[in-house]
Design an enzyme around this catalytic site. Structure first.
Site, mmCIF file in Angstrom:
data_model
loop_
_atom_site.group_PDB
_atom_site.id
_atom_site.type_symbol
_atom_site.label_atom_id
_atom_site.label_comp_id
_atom_site.label_asym_id
_atom_site.label_seq_id
_atom_site.Cartn_x
_atom_site.Cartn_y
_atom_site.Cartn_z
ATOM 1 N N HIS A 73 1.293 -4.638 -0.773
ATOM 2 C CA HIS A 73 -0.091 -4.492 -0.050
ATOM 3 C C HIS A 73 -1.070 -5.068 -1.282
ATOM 4 O O HIS A 73 -1.288 -4.696 -2.368
ATOM 5 C CB HIS A 73 -0.375 -3.197 -0.187
ATOM 6 C CG HIS A 73 0.200 -2.317 0.920
ATOM 7 N ND1 HIS A 73 -0.383 -2.414 2.463
ATOM 8 C CD2 HIS A 73 1.640 -1.756 1.167
ATOM 9 C CE1 HIS A 73 0.740 -1.673 2.908
ATOM 10 N NE2 HIS A 73 1.815 -1.307 2.604
ATOM 11 N N GLU A 94 -4.222 -5.370 -0.976
ATOM 12 C CA GLU A 94 -5.440 -4.711 -0.840
ATOM 13 C C GLU A 94 -5.394 -3.286 -1.829
ATOM 14 O O GLU A 94 -6.593 -2.771 -2.061
ATOM 15 C CB GLU A 94 -5.811 -4.009 0.509
ATOM 16 C CG GLU A 94 -4.968 -2.779 1.213
ATOM 17 C CD GLU A 94 -3.660 -3.575 1.598
ATOM 18 O OE1 GLU A 94 -2.912 -4.765 1.397
ATOM 19 O OE2 GLU A 94 -2.871 -2.797 2.321
#
Ligand code: XMP
Length: 516
Positions: free
Chosen positions: A171, A173
């Site tokens: 991920h 983010e």
């Protein structure tokens, strides 16, 4: 000016909002669509500069898992798949996806195999990434090459050999991915060639002009809660139309100590036209005997609408209803949240339908496109006091869901006093701004204690202080024993009726932030 923007197709990951926020922080506008809400032709008509396929809790090889049309790969718009998005790309191109030997959650080291790949521009060959998956790509499809791996994930990143299609298993983010923002930057600026033209200053001026034109001497009512969203909403509309905006503040009796007075003071300072309605008794009488949390929410929601309707009817020629809706409310009320993942864990977030009579009014929602941190940034630019901008969120049903079981006036009083002490101490010790929500829960349990020389039999209360980025997950705040002791001493000394305090050390999940 047309804004360059990145379109995110949401497959239900708890992190989809974060992708959108991170990219907006880079100065590029983002929009999030439920994967099934948008056809390829509609998507093309929106002209995104890039598309991100988000993560999600599904397995691509299972029946009824969310898929998209393969046509998306032939429209010549760069694509970046994250986690489930990666597995989806692989699946649609004929790659093999399997359950990983081990579920992998948390920290891993990414080793970059192709340092020249545009996605990894300026990123060291070894860095920390954050994984959260139970499936993985076993074989890359023909036209793809592996560009990164970890010790337990042989294909942690891949890209198409001649199309702008990239994907990662981890991920980018989440903050724990060391160079996640750099990867998003590379995708947005180097690969999609976006301009950084999402500017909040232009946004506010444009909204003010639009509202002025649209309202054109008619009247607007706003349900004013005293939170940051309603303050910024009121500020923008007030700038546009002045006293034709009527703010209605309903005192349910379930608010923080002195809340009504504070709101009234601040609104006067800003010259807002505000009507404060004391509806304490109405709410309290409706709540007698109710112990079920969802029932409390329902009763309070309905009563609020009655009061609001009655009051707005008293104002002549109202044509518009303003709401402080922000982008996360819009996303949360979308099909995904209703049907799939976040299926009504709690029926909250104020996105319920409006009654018919209010539906006749035209809606004004100036903050509908913004995330909370963007609303705060605007508030700062407009010079709103920090005290408003950095307030912790406060739930619509107020203290009713912090009094476990039945509510009465005495319990509300005890909770208000105790919560006020907690907030005072957090502010005094400069902790308030380091945590994201802090409150007290009053239990329906009494225990024996001793105050002075007297035996007491009083309520037990729980301190709840949490840290979170998005309120979807949270950890309890690791406050010092000294601090906790201070708060406990003050509450048990000063609040007659509470003689025992405990600190909630659970995270979300498995708990939620509120107790009801
Ligand atoms: P939970 O308890 O679901 O809370 O982990 C997440 C965030 O939502 C707030 N919350 C509510 N807000 N109406 C609201 O407006 C509600 O019914 C409600 N229930 C929870 C909670 O305070 C936290 O910030």
């Amino acid at each position: 000016m047309e804004k360059d923007f990145i379109l995110i197709l949401d497959f239900g990951s708890q992190y989809s909002h974060l992708i959108a926020r991170r990219i907006r922080d880079l100065g590029v506008y983002t929009l999030l669509y439920h994967y099934n809400d948008i056809s390829i032709s509609y998507l093309i008509s929106k002209k995104p500069k890039g598309i991100i396929l988000s993560g999600g809790p599904f397995s691509v090889y299972k029946k009824n898992s969310p898929l998209i049309s393969k046509d998306i790969f032939h429209i010549n718009i760069p694509i970046f798949g994250v986690c489930y998005g990666m597995q989806l790309i692989s699946f649609l191109f004929g790659g093999e996806i399997k359950k990983s030997k081990y579920k992998e959650y948390g920290k891993s080291y990414l080793i970059i195999d192709h340092p020249n790949n545009s996605l990894f521009n300026g990123i060291p060959n070894k860095s920390i990434v954050w994984m959260s998956h139970f499936d993985e790509v076993k074989n890359v499809p023909k036209e793809f090459e592996i560009i990164g791996h970890t010790s337990s994930c042989h294909i942690a990143a891949f890209s198409h050999t001649n199309k702008n299609i990239y994907a990662v298993q981890f991920h980018p983010e989440v903050k724990n991915t060391e160079y996640g923002i750099s990867m998003l930057k590379n995708f947005v600026f180097h690969i999609c060639k976006c301009d950084s033209n999402w500017k909040l200053n232009n946004f506010v001026q444009k909204k003010i002009n639009d509202i002025k034109k649209r309202v054109n001497k008619k009247k607007v009512v706003l349900g004013f809660s005293g939170g940051v969203d309603s303050f910024v909403t009121a500020y923008i509309i007030h700038k546009a139309i002045g006293d034709s905006l009527y703010c209605i503040f309903v005192d349910t009796g379930l608010l923080l100590k002195n809340e009504k007075e504070k709101v009234s003071f601040l609104c006067k300072k800003m010259h807002f036209n505000i009507k404060i309605i004391d509806a304490k008794n109405r709410f309290l009488s409706k709540l007698v005997g109710i112990v079920d949390p969802e029932m409390k929410r329902k009763v309070i929601g309905e009563e609020f609408i009655y009061v609001f309707q009655e009051e707005s009817k008293k104002i002549k020629n109202v044509e518009f209803l303003a709401q402080g809706t922000i982008y996360s409310d819009v996303i949360e009320s979308s099909v995904f949240s209703k049907n799939l993942i976040n299926s009504s864990i709690k029926s909250h977030h104020n996105v319920g339908g409006l009654p018919k009579s209010l539906m006749k009014l035209k809606l004004i929602e100036p903050l509908k496109e913004l995330f909370k941190d963007e609303v705060r940034k605007i508030g700062e630019k407009l010079g709103l006091p920090k005290e408003i901008l950095y307030r912790h969120p406060f739930p619509g049903p107020g203290l009713s869901i912090r009094i476990i079981g039945e509510i009465n006036e005495k319990k509300i009083f005890l909770l208000k006093e105790a919560e006020d002490i907690l907030l005072q101490e957090l502010k005094k010790h400069n902790i308030y701004k380091c945590v994201n929500q802090a409150f007290i829960i009053l239990l329906p349990v009494r225990s024996v204690g001793i105050k002075g020389d007297k035996r007491t039999y009083e309520y037990a209360a729980i301190l709840r202080v949490i840290n979170t980025e998005d309120f979807m997950t949270a950890t309890f705040s690791h406050l010092s024993y000294d601090f906790l002791e201070k708060v406990s001493i003050r509450i048990t000394n000063e609040v007659d009726g509470i003689n025992r305090i405990a600190y909630d050390i659970t995270s979300k999940p498995p708990s939620t932030i509120e107790w009801e």
